[in-house]
Design a protein around this motif. Structure first.
Motif, PDB file in Angstrom:
ATOM      1  N   GLN A 137     -14.950  25.957 -20.333  1.00 35.22           N
ATOM      2  CA  GLN A 137     -15.896  27.036 -20.627  1.00 35.22           C
ATOM      3  C   GLN A 137     -15.548  28.292 -19.823  1.00 35.22           C
ATOM      4  O   GLN A 137     -15.630  29.405 -20.353  1.00 35.22           O
ATOM      5  N   PHE A 196     -24.811  22.702 -19.588  1.00 38.88           N
ATOM      6  CA  PHE A 196     -24.348  21.659 -20.490  1.00 38.88           C
ATOM      7  C   PHE A 196     -24.744  20.302 -19.938  1.00 38.88           C
ATOM      8  O   PHE A 196     -24.716  20.086 -18.723  1.00 38.88           O
ATOM      9  N   GLU A 202     -28.756   9.388 -26.333  1.00 39.03           N
ATOM     10  CA  GLU A 202     -29.266  10.637 -25.767  1.00 39.03           C
ATOM     11  C   GLU A 202     -29.829  10.466 -24.355  1.00 39.03           C
ATOM     12  O   GLU A 202     -30.613  11.288 -23.880  1.00 39.03           O
ATOM     13  N   THR A 249     -21.124  12.297 -24.680  1.00 42.54           N
ATOM     14  CA  THR A 249     -20.991  13.567 -25.382  1.00 42.54           C
ATOM     15  C   THR A 249     -21.499  14.672 -24.471  1.00 42.54           C
ATOM     16  O   THR A 249     -22.489  14.491 -23.769  1.00 42.54           O
ATOM     17  N   ILE A 250     -20.818  15.801 -24.492  1.00 43.56           N
ATOM     18  CA  ILE A 250     -21.305  16.967 -23.765  1.00 43.56           C
ATOM     19  C   ILE A 250     -21.794  17.966 -24.790  1.00 43.56           C
ATOM     20  O   ILE A 250     -21.097  18.265 -25.763  1.00 43.56           O
ATOM     21  N   ARG A 251     -23.012  18.430 -24.586  1.00 43.38           N
ATOM     22  CA  ARG A 251     -23.595  19.422 -25.487  1.00 43.38           C
ATOM     23  C   ARG A 251     -24.308  20.489 -24.669  1.00 43.38           C
ATOM     24  O   ARG A 251     -24.643  20.276 -23.506  1.00 43.38           O
ATOM     25  N   ARG A 252     -24.535  21.619 -25.295  1.00 44.09           N
ATOM     26  CA  ARG A 252     -25.287  22.700 -24.650  1.00 44.09           C
ATOM     27  C   ARG A 252     -26.714  22.231 -24.418  1.00 44.09           C
ATOM     28  O   ARG A 252     -27.330  21.619 -25.295  1.00 44.09           O
ATOM     29  N   ASP A 275     -34.733  20.355 -22.534  1.00 43.61           N
ATOM     30  CA  ASP A 275     -34.064  19.504 -21.545  1.00 43.61           C
ATOM     31  C   ASP A 275     -34.515  19.802 -20.116  1.00 43.61           C
ATOM     32  O   ASP A 275     -34.197  19.036 -19.200  1.00 43.61           O
ATOM     33  N   HIS A 332     -14.993  20.038 -18.567  1.00 45.10           N
ATOM     34  CA  HIS A 332     -15.670  20.845 -19.587  1.00 45.10           C
ATOM     35  C   HIS A 332     -16.015  22.219 -19.021  1.00 45.10           C
ATOM     36  O   HIS A 332     -15.801  23.253 -19.683  1.00 45.10           O
TER      37      HIS A 332
END
Length: 149
Positions: free
Chosen positions: A98, A51, A58, A5-8, A13, A94
């Protein structure tokens, strides 16, 4: 490739991203000086389009940072353990999405020399070479551009 999964990225982080950079096998030996002491900060994550790619647990697989002004892929790293499994391609695709959503026409990449072929396979075109800038960078770096359609 397992589920990715790609997330902000979020401020929390920052340490994990720094650790991924520092652990990168691609920056050992000749290229170690460029990441020596480098840290990703929570402020950096807040100011830029950062990202992360994570698996179902996770676990960090990689990340990228896109700056919008000027448009540049500032950072891109994939964990050594998952390289060759499609995570890098997923991150770059991705990033291009963006960039497109932000209305950019192109994205500059100053590449780590061993990564140039990777970017070219994904559609980047070499437009020049940046001269060494000692003491941190004692080698020439390829400059590439992704055209955003």
């Amino acid at each position: 490739m397992q589920s990715t999964t790609i997330r902000r990225a979020v401020a929390q982080d920052a340490d994990r991203l720094t650790h991924l950079i520092q652990a990168s096998g691609a920056y050992r030996g000749t290229y170690a000086s460029i990441i020596s002491g480098y840290r990703v900060t929570s402020d950096y994550i807040t100011r830029h389009q950062v990202f992360v790619a994570v698996d179902a647990a996770e676990q960090l697989q990689g990340f990228y940072a896109l700056t919008l002004e000027p448009p540049e892929l500032d950072l891109a790293f994939v964990a050594d353990a998952v390289q060759g499994g499609g995570v890098g391609r997923l991150l770059i695709e991705h990033m291009l999405g963006q960039a497109r959503a932000a209305g950019l026409s192109e994205v500059r990449v100053v590449s780590h020399p061993p990564a140039e072929a990777f970017y070219r396979r994904l559609g980047a075109v070499r437009v020049g070479t940046l001269a060494p800038s000692p003491p941190k960078v004692s080698w020439a770096r390829p400059e590439l551009r992704f055209a955003i359609d």
